[in-house]
Design a protein around this motif. Structure first.
Motif, PDB file in Angstrom:
ATOM      1  N   ALA A  15      37.559  77.277  36.505  1.00  0.00           N
ATOM      2  CA  ALA A  15      38.316  76.529  37.516  1.00  0.00           C
ATOM      3  C   ALA A  15      37.381  75.841  38.506  1.00  0.00           C
ATOM      4  O   ALA A  15      37.613  74.690  38.912  1.00  0.00           O
ATOM      5  CB  ALA A  15      39.278  77.461  38.249  1.00  0.00           C
ATOM      6  N   SER A  16      36.317  76.535  38.895  1.00  0.00           N
ATOM      7  CA  SER A  16      35.352  75.950  39.815  1.00  0.00           C
ATOM      8  C   SER A  16      34.638  74.763  39.190  1.00  0.00           C
ATOM      9  O   SER A  16      34.434  73.729  39.838  1.00  0.00           O
ATOM     10  CB  SER A  16      34.332  77.008  40.243  1.00  0.00           C
ATOM     11  N   LEU A  17      34.255  74.890  37.908  1.00  0.00           N
ATOM     12  CA  LEU A  17      33.574  73.796  37.223  1.00  0.00           C
ATOM     13  C   LEU A  17      34.488  72.589  37.080  1.00  0.00           C
ATOM     14  O   LEU A  17      34.071  71.444  37.316  1.00  0.00           O
ATOM     15  CB  LEU A  17      33.074  74.266  35.860  1.00  0.00           C
ATOM     16  N   VAL A  18      35.747  72.835  36.730  1.00  0.00           N
ATOM     17  CA  VAL A  18      36.713  71.731  36.622  1.00  0.00           C
ATOM     18  C   VAL A  18      36.869  71.027  37.968  1.00  0.00           C
ATOM     19  O   VAL A  18      36.874  69.790  38.050  1.00  0.00           O
ATOM     20  CB  VAL A  18      38.073  72.245  36.118  1.00  0.00           C
ATOM     21  N   ALA A  19      36.973  71.802  39.039  1.00  0.00           N
ATOM     22  CA  ALA A  19      37.127  71.217  40.374  1.00  0.00           C
ATOM     23  C   ALA A  19      35.905  70.386  40.753  1.00  0.00           C
ATOM     24  O   ALA A  19      36.034  69.294  41.343  1.00  0.00           O
ATOM     25  CB  ALA A  19      37.363  72.317  41.407  1.00  0.00           C
ATOM     26  N   ARG A  20      34.714  70.882  40.432  1.00  0.00           N
ATOM     27  CA  ARG A  20      33.492  70.145  40.742  1.00  0.00           C
ATOM     28  C   ARG A  20      33.441  68.831  39.974  1.00  0.00           C
ATOM     29  O   ARG A  20      33.027  67.786  40.520  1.00  0.00           O
ATOM     30  CB  ARG A  20      32.267  70.993  40.422  1.00  0.00           C
ATOM     31  N   LEU A  21      33.837  68.855  38.712  1.00  0.00           N
ATOM     32  CA  LEU A  21      33.856  67.624  37.926  1.00  0.00           C
ATOM     33  C   LEU A  21      34.911  66.653  38.443  1.00  0.00           C
ATOM     34  O   LEU A  21      34.672  65.442  38.546  1.00  0.00           O
ATOM     35  CB  LEU A  21      34.108  67.948  36.449  1.00  0.00           C
ATOM     36  N   ASP A  22      36.087  67.187  38.781  1.00  0.00           N
ATOM     37  CA  ASP A  22      37.145  66.319  39.313  1.00  0.00           C
ATOM     38  C   ASP A  22      36.723  65.635  40.607  1.00  0.00           C
ATOM     39  O   ASP A  22      37.119  64.498  40.884  1.00  0.00           O
ATOM     40  CB  ASP A  22      38.429  67.123  39.544  1.00  0.00           C
ATOM     41  N   ASP A  23      35.924  66.317  41.396  1.00  0.00           N
ATOM     42  CA  ASP A  23      35.438  65.730  42.648  1.00  0.00           C
ATOM     43  C   ASP A  23      34.494  64.555  42.408  1.00  0.00           C
ATOM     44  O   ASP A  23      34.222  63.779  43.339  1.00  0.00           O
ATOM     45  CB  ASP A  23      34.717  66.786  43.488  1.00  0.00           C
ATOM     46  N   CYS A  24      33.996  64.433  41.171  1.00  0.00           N
ATOM     47  CA  CYS A  24      33.089  63.336  40.841  1.00  0.00           C
ATOM     48  C   CYS A  24      33.833  62.085  40.362  1.00  0.00           C
ATOM     49  O   CYS A  24      33.220  61.026  40.168  1.00  0.00           O
ATOM     50  CB  CYS A  24      32.113  63.763  39.743  1.00  0.00           C
ATOM     51  N   LEU A  25      35.140  62.204  40.132  1.00  0.00           N
ATOM     52  CA  LEU A  25      35.937  61.083  39.640  1.00  0.00           C
ATOM     53  C   LEU A  25      36.274  60.111  40.768  1.00  0.00           C
ATOM     54  O   LEU A  25      36.332  60.501  41.946  1.00  0.00           O
ATOM     55  CB  LEU A  25      37.239  61.591  39.028  1.00  0.00           C
ATOM     56  N   LEU A  26      36.506  58.861  40.419  1.00  0.00           N
ATOM     57  CA  LEU A  26      37.018  57.915  41.397  1.00  0.00           C
ATOM     58  C   LEU A  26      38.334  58.449  41.958  1.00  0.00           C
ATOM     59  O   LEU A  26      39.161  58.972  41.192  1.00  0.00           O
ATOM     60  CB  LEU A  26      37.262  56.554  40.748  1.00  0.00           C
ATOM     61  N   ASP A  27      38.533  58.330  43.263  1.00  0.00           N
ATOM     62  CA  ASP A  27      39.793  58.783  43.844  1.00  0.00           C
ATOM     63  C   ASP A  27      40.901  57.786  43.497  1.00  0.00           C
ATOM     64  O   ASP A  27      40.659  56.751  42.873  1.00  0.00           O
ATOM     65  CB  ASP A  27      39.659  58.995  45.348  1.00  0.00           C
ATOM     66  N   ASP A  28      42.134  58.095  43.907  1.00  0.00           N
ATOM     67  CA  ASP A  28      43.278  57.264  43.510  1.00  0.00           C
ATOM     68  C   ASP A  28      43.126  55.821  43.965  1.00  0.00           C
ATOM     69  O   ASP A  28      43.383  54.883  43.201  1.00  0.00           O
ATOM     70  CB  ASP A  28      44.575  57.854  44.074  1.00  0.00           C
ATOM     71  N   ASP A  29      42.702  55.614  45.215  1.00  0.00           N
ATOM     72  CA  ASP A  29      42.552  54.253  45.723  1.00  0.00           C
ATOM     73  C   ASP A  29      41.440  53.512  44.970  1.00  0.00           C
ATOM     74  O   ASP A  29      41.587  52.350  44.596  1.00  0.00           O
ATOM     75  CB  ASP A  29      42.246  54.274  47.220  1.00  0.00           C
ATOM     76  N   GLY A  30      40.338  54.210  44.770  1.00  0.00           N
ATOM     77  CA  GLY A  30      39.221  53.592  44.057  1.00  0.00           C
ATOM     78  C   GLY A  30      39.575  53.240  42.631  1.00  0.00           C
ATOM     79  O   GLY A  30      39.198  52.176  42.122  1.00  0.00           O
ATOM     80  N   PHE A  31      40.319  54.131  41.983  1.00  0.00           N
ATOM     81  CA  PHE A  31      40.689  53.884  40.589  1.00  0.00           C
ATOM     82  C   PHE A  31      41.718  52.763  40.487  1.00  0.00           C
ATOM     83  O   PHE A  31      41.692  51.968  39.550  1.00  0.00           O
ATOM     84  CB  PHE A  31      41.226  55.175  39.970  1.00  0.00           C
ATOM     85  N   ALA A  32      42.622  52.687  41.461  1.00  0.00           N
ATOM     86  CA  ALA A  32      43.635  51.625  41.446  1.00  0.00           C
ATOM     87  C   ALA A  32      42.980  50.252  41.539  1.00  0.00           C
ATOM     88  O   ALA A  32      43.482  49.271  40.967  1.00  0.00           O
ATOM     89  CB  ALA A  32      44.617  51.827  42.594  1.00  0.00           C
ATOM     90  N   ALA A  33      41.864  50.182  42.258  1.00  0.00           N
ATOM     91  CA  ALA A  33      41.175  48.903  42.427  1.00  0.00           C
ATOM     92  C   ALA A  33      40.028  48.718  41.434  1.00  0.00           C
ATOM     93  O   ALA A  33      39.319  47.700  41.483  1.00  0.00           O
ATOM     94  CB  ALA A  33      40.635  48.809  43.854  1.00  0.00           C
ATOM     95  N   PHE A  34      39.845  49.662  40.532  1.00  0.00           N
ATOM     96  CA  PHE A  34      38.680  49.658  39.653  1.00  0.00           C
ATOM     97  C   PHE A  34      38.749  48.535  38.623  1.00  0.00           C
ATOM     98  O   PHE A  34      39.757  48.365  37.930  1.00  0.00           O
ATOM     99  CB  PHE A  34      38.569  51.003  38.941  1.00  0.00           C
ATOM    100  N   ASP A  35      37.655  47.783  38.519  1.00  0.00           N
ATOM    101  CA  ASP A  35      37.490  46.755  37.488  1.00  0.00           C
ATOM    102  C   ASP A  35      36.117  46.958  36.877  1.00  0.00           C
ATOM    103  O   ASP A  35      35.095  46.784  37.564  1.00  0.00           O
ATOM    104  CB  ASP A  35      37.607  45.362  38.101  1.00  0.00           C
ATOM    105  N   PRO A  36      36.043  47.357  35.592  1.00  0.00           N
ATOM    106  CA  PRO A  36      34.733  47.643  34.979  1.00  0.00           C
ATOM    107  C   PRO A  36      33.766  46.477  35.044  1.00  0.00           C
ATOM    108  O   PRO A  36      32.552  46.678  35.083  1.00  0.00           O
ATOM    109  CB  PRO A  36      35.102  47.969  33.529  1.00  0.00           C
ATOM    110  N   GLU A  37      34.273  45.244  35.076  1.00  0.00           N
ATOM    111  CA  GLU A  37      33.401  44.084  35.017  1.00  0.00           C
ATOM    112  C   GLU A  37      32.793  43.733  36.371  1.00  0.00           C
ATOM    113  O   GLU A  37      31.781  43.037  36.432  1.00  0.00           O
ATOM    114  CB  GLU A  37      34.166  42.886  34.461  1.00  0.00           C
ATOM    115  N   THR A  38      33.406  44.185  37.456  1.00  0.00           N
ATOM    116  CA  THR A  38      32.906  43.815  38.783  1.00  0.00           C
ATOM    117  C   THR A  38      32.358  45.000  39.571  1.00  0.00           C
ATOM    118  O   THR A  38      31.790  44.817  40.640  1.00  0.00           O
ATOM    119  CB  THR A  38      34.025  43.150  39.613  1.00  0.00           C
ATOM    120  N   TRP A  39      32.523  46.203  39.057  1.00  0.00           N
ATOM    121  CA  TRP A  39      32.074  47.386  39.779  1.00  0.00           C
ATOM    122  C   TRP A  39      30.557  47.376  39.928  1.00  0.00           C
ATOM    123  O   TRP A  39      29.822  47.164  38.964  1.00  0.00           O
ATOM    124  CB  TRP A  39      32.514  48.647  39.040  1.00  0.00           C
ATOM    125  N   GLU A  40      30.081  47.639  41.131  1.00  0.00           N
ATOM    126  CA  GLU A  40      28.649  47.733  41.383  1.00  0.00           C
ATOM    127  C   GLU A  40      28.259  49.200  41.483  1.00  0.00           C
ATOM    128  O   GLU A  40      28.690  49.912  42.384  1.00  0.00           O
ATOM    129  CB  GLU A  40      28.281  46.996  42.674  1.00  0.00           C
TER     130      GLU A  40
END
Length: 426
Positions: free
Chosen positions: A379-404
């Motif tokens: 559970a701790s490892l899953v939580a640590r990995l999840d913390d590395c993901l783009l958050d909801d706002d970041g993912f909603a605006a995510f564009d692979p071609e323009t992301w820096e």
């Protein structure tokens, strides 16, 4: 398909000092009616192992062929092919045993006998890996005993990687030096071996005294499924099958037509536990921040013995692959995601790969990681990995071609490999 006149080949691998040469001498002494020929590989100019085999009591000089000053899975492939064909022409024998050097990978050696000239005279009988039980437990089984240090762009391959891969490919694991570990330690080693290669037969030995009938004439090697038998591959396959069943029965779809289960719900699953070893699959269809996930992967729990899989990292067009064995952790760029290629190439690739998991928006981009180990806090490892993901706002605006991506600590060009952690060396 093997013919009646094909000569069976046992490929013997294992780490330096595990007991391969002792096992080979034991097999020659106890082979009975079998006429066993031996090919011994050593990295040095002087083939010490060949001298030890040839000089054993009873004499075996006529049985032994030497390949020295190189590794038969890479530098000496042509020499190996010529040597085994010469043996088949010049001598009659019932079985060939190839003792690879301690740094050889058994998979490429096996392929030399299933393709080309050698395949006309030989058939691979079994891949046998000799494991030093004490060394294996100390490397992978002791809670809290593993330390790691960060590293980068180091092409030196740690022996822990090789040791794990030798077990993952083995049909039979000779668990040697069992007198040097306690009963509890031995059980842990067996559980870990089964976690790495669930269908491997385990033979416990002291001084490599194994019954030849357990190792020779077994016909256990199947080239069609050799690569799929490793525990991490079986865990991925079982998890994918369970996920497909869940989707078939639950019908979880959203109005936008995307599968959100990977990040809206648990997103990780458990194949059946093998002999008490915990394994789980972490699956997400949302990218990581490169620097964050690199930090987590460089500091995995000590009891994670093996992890493998695919990483989706924001800002990278590369399909990144994780490889971890004990204290060794590296990430490699395997090539661009199919979804980054021109549409006609995507269509052609998908037609030829009906098993490819595809999302209408993200294509084949996804993270799939398998973790195998004992008594770690999942559970701790899953939580640590999840913390590395783009958050909801970041993912909603995510564009692979323009992301820096910024300063990316992970590989960015195909074929590049970055070492995130390696064993401490005094």
């Amino acid at each position: 398909m093997a013919g009646a006149d094909d000569i069976p080949v046992t490929i013997l691998s294992g780490s330096l000092g595990a007991g391969k040469t002792t096992l080979l001498n034991h097999l020659l002494d106890t082979a009975g009616d079998r006429d066993v020929a031996v090919l011994v590989n050593d990295m040095g100019e002087i083939n010490v192992d060949a001298e030890l085999v040839s000089g054993r009591s009873g004499g075996a000089a006529g049985n032994v062929t030497e390949l020295s000053n190189g590794c038969i899975c890479c530098e000496l492939r042509g020499d190996l092919d010529r040597a085994v064909m010469r043996l088949a022409r010049e001598r009659d024998f019932d079985h060939l045993v190839v003792e690879a050097s301690g740094i050889s990978e058994p998979g490429p050696v096996a392929k030399l006998f299933t393709r080309g000239n050698a395949s006309a005279r030989y058939v691979v009988d079994a891949l046998v890996t000799v494991v030093d039980a004490r060394q294996f437990y100390d490397a992978f089984g002791g809670a809290g005993e593993v330390t790691r240090r960060g590293a980068a762009n180091d092409d030196t391959r740690p022996l822990s990687d090789l040791l794990v891969e030798q077990v993952e490919l083995a049909n039979v694991v000779v668990l040697n030096k069992t007198d040097l570990v306690s009963s509890a330690e031995l059980e842990t080693v067996e559980e870990l071996v089964h976690g790495l290669r669930p269908d491997a037969e385990i033979v416990r030995t002291e001084y490599s005294r194994a019954d030849p009938d357990r190792l020779l004439g077994r016909r256990l090697y199947d080239p069609a499924r050799a690569a799929e038998a490793a525990g991490w591959r079986q865990a991925l396959a079982a998890s994918a099958e369970a996920e497909d069943d869940d989707h078939d029965h639950s019908g979880h779809t959203h109005e936008d037509g995307h599968d959100h289960s990977d990040h809206d719900h648990g997103g990780h699953s458990h194949p059946e536990e093998a002999y008490g070893v915990t394994s789980f699959v972490y699956r997400r269809r949302r990218p990581f921040y490169a620097d964050r996930v690199a930090s987590v992967l460089a500091d995995l729990p000590p009891n994670v013995v093996r992890s493998k899989g695919t990483l989706w990292v924001a800002g990278s067009e590369q399909h990144l692959t994780l490889g971890q064995a004990g204290p060794s952790v590296h990430v490699e760029a395997a090539g661009p995601w199919v979804a980054t290629r021109p549409e006609f190439e995507q269509d052609a690739y998908r037609r030829n790969r009906s098993d490819l998991t595809w999302d209408e928006r993200w294509g084949d981009r996804r993270t799939e990681l398998v973790f195998i180990g004992t008594e770690f806090d999942e559970a701790s490892l899953v939580a640590r990995l999840d913390d590395c993901l783009l958050d909801d706002d970041g993912f909603a605006a995510f564009d692979p071609e323009t992301w820096e991506a910024g300063d990316d600590p992970l590989p960015t060009a195909q074929g590049e490999r970055v070492v995130l952690a390696a064993p401490d060396v005094e």
